[in-house]
Design a protein around this motif. Structure first.
Motif, PDB file in Angstrom:
ATOM      1  N   ILE A 119       0.840  -1.203   0.000  1.00  0.00           N
ATOM      2  CA  ILE A 119       0.000   0.000   0.000  1.00  0.00           C
ATOM      3  C   ILE A 119       0.874   1.251   0.000  1.00  0.00           C
ATOM      4  CG2 ILE A 119      -1.648   1.353   1.368  1.00  0.00           C
ATOM      5  CD1 ILE A 119      -2.842  -1.327   2.305  1.00  0.00           C
ATOM      6  N   ASP A 120       1.931   1.210   0.803  1.00  0.00           N
ATOM      7  CA  ASP A 120       2.874   2.324   0.848  1.00  0.00           C
ATOM      8  C   ASP A 120       3.549   2.502  -0.516  1.00  0.00           C
ATOM      9  OD1 ASP A 120       3.874   4.410   2.318  1.00  0.00           O
ATOM     10  OD2 ASP A 120       5.584   3.301   3.108  1.00  0.00           O
ATOM     11  N   LYS A 123       1.209   4.247  -2.861  1.00  0.00           N
ATOM     12  CA  LYS A 123       1.114   5.682  -2.559  1.00  0.00           C
ATOM     13  C   LYS A 123       2.309   6.452  -3.139  1.00  0.00           C
ATOM     14  CE  LYS A 123      -1.424   5.169   1.818  1.00  0.00           C
ATOM     15  NZ  LYS A 123      -1.331   5.300   3.305  1.00  0.00           N
ATOM     16  N   HIS A 124       3.470   5.804  -3.123  1.00  0.00           N
ATOM     17  CA  HIS A 124       4.691   6.472  -3.587  1.00  0.00           C
ATOM     18  C   HIS A 124       5.029   6.125  -5.033  1.00  0.00           C
ATOM     19  CE1 HIS A 124       5.143   6.762   0.817  1.00  0.00           C
ATOM     20  NE2 HIS A 124       5.850   7.837   0.560  1.00  0.00           N
TER      21      HIS A 124
END
Length: 296
Positions: A119-120, A123-124
């Motif tokens: 998920i991180d 996002k990035h």
């Protein structure tokens, strides 16, 4: 020693953080059927004569079909590679950030879950893509500059052979250094949380050029070894199995090795990033001691 230490540390980290292999494997397995579907089969290059008659004489012409078949293959290959590159950039950037962040967290002893990392990474995704594109352009530009002596040498052969050799050696050195440059860009971004941090890689890499060159070469050795193993297995499968399923079986068989290769590159980037940080800290200590008049 910094390059060797980072190279050895890469394998240690891969063994310690085994579960970080899972995102890379998922990505490789997802990409396998896409690659098998998109990549065209190699042309057979069977020469079939075109027969024409002129009076009582039959004329056979060769070569036209082969050229057309080869050009058609190149066109299909180009389109397939473009589509694969687009998919790889999107999915691969998520996985790259997830693995990089996971290794950084592992080194600090912090707990993490693969779901949170992915998920991180999602996002990035924009940040990783921007950094990768910029650093790729920089690497190509530096490689083009390195080729200038070789290009000049070809104009003055045979005396220009020395310039050609210098150009080739310079190109290899630049490619090795830019390999290390791109390897630590995402670790910097993941560690400090801002895109601008990735550009600190230039000072770190060119300030430690010998170690950067050596580590780039070591990465090449690892990549070549893994690619040869995966490629050999894939080739055997394509030779043995029928054409309809050979490409799919080959891609799926190579997927675990491709995943291992990705993990090796991303973990290696973190290992070298940490090693350069240690080297920078030692330099600062030496400078402070010299200012105090203390020589070691």
């Amino acid at each position: 020693m910094g390059a060797i230490d980072a190279f050895v540390r890469t394998f240690s980290l891969m063994m310690e953080a085994k579960r970080l292999y899972i995102p890379a494997l998922i990505f490789a397995l997802l990409l396998a059927p896409v690659a098998a579907y998109l990549l065209p089969s190699e042309p057979s290059f069977e020469i079939t004569p075109n027969q024409t008659t002129s009076g009582d004489v039959m004329i056979e012409q060769y070569g036209g079909d082969v050229e057309e078949e080869f050009l058609d293959y190149l066109t299909q290959l180009g389109k397939a590679l473009a589509a694969l590159t687009a998919v790889s950039i999107i999915l691969g950037s998520v996985v790259q950030y997830a693995i990089t962040k996971g290794v950084l967290l592992h080194e600090t002893g912090k707990d993490y879950s693969l779901g949170e990392l992915l998920i991180d990474g999602l996002k990035h995704l924009p940040g990783v893509v921007i950094i990768e594109l910029i650093f790729t352009v920089v690497a190509i530009a530096l490689a083009a500059v390195a080729l200038i002596p070789a290009a000049l040498g070809t104009l003055f052969l045979p005396w220009g052979a020395v310039l050609v050799l210098i150009g080739i050696l310079l190109l290899l050195a630049i490619l090795a250094i830019t390999t290390s440059l791109t390897a630590i860009a995402i670790p910097l971004y993941a560690d400090k949380g801002r895109i601008s941090a990735a550009f600190e890689a230039f000072g770190m890499i060119f300030g430690n050029a010998p170690s950067s060159l050596a580590f780039g070469v070591l990465l090449w050795v690892g990549v070549i070894a893994m690619t040869m193993i995966a490629g050999s297995l894939g080739f055997v499968v394509e030779v043995i199995l029928p054409a309809g399923i050979a490409s799919y079986a080959s891609q799926f068989l190579q997927a675990p090795f491709n995943a291992l290769l990705m993990e090796f590159l991303y973990v290696g980037g973190v290992a070298f990033y940490r090693e350069i940080q240690k080297m920078e800290e030692l330099k600062k200590v030496d400078e402070e001691l010299m200012e105090l008049g203390i020589e070691i």
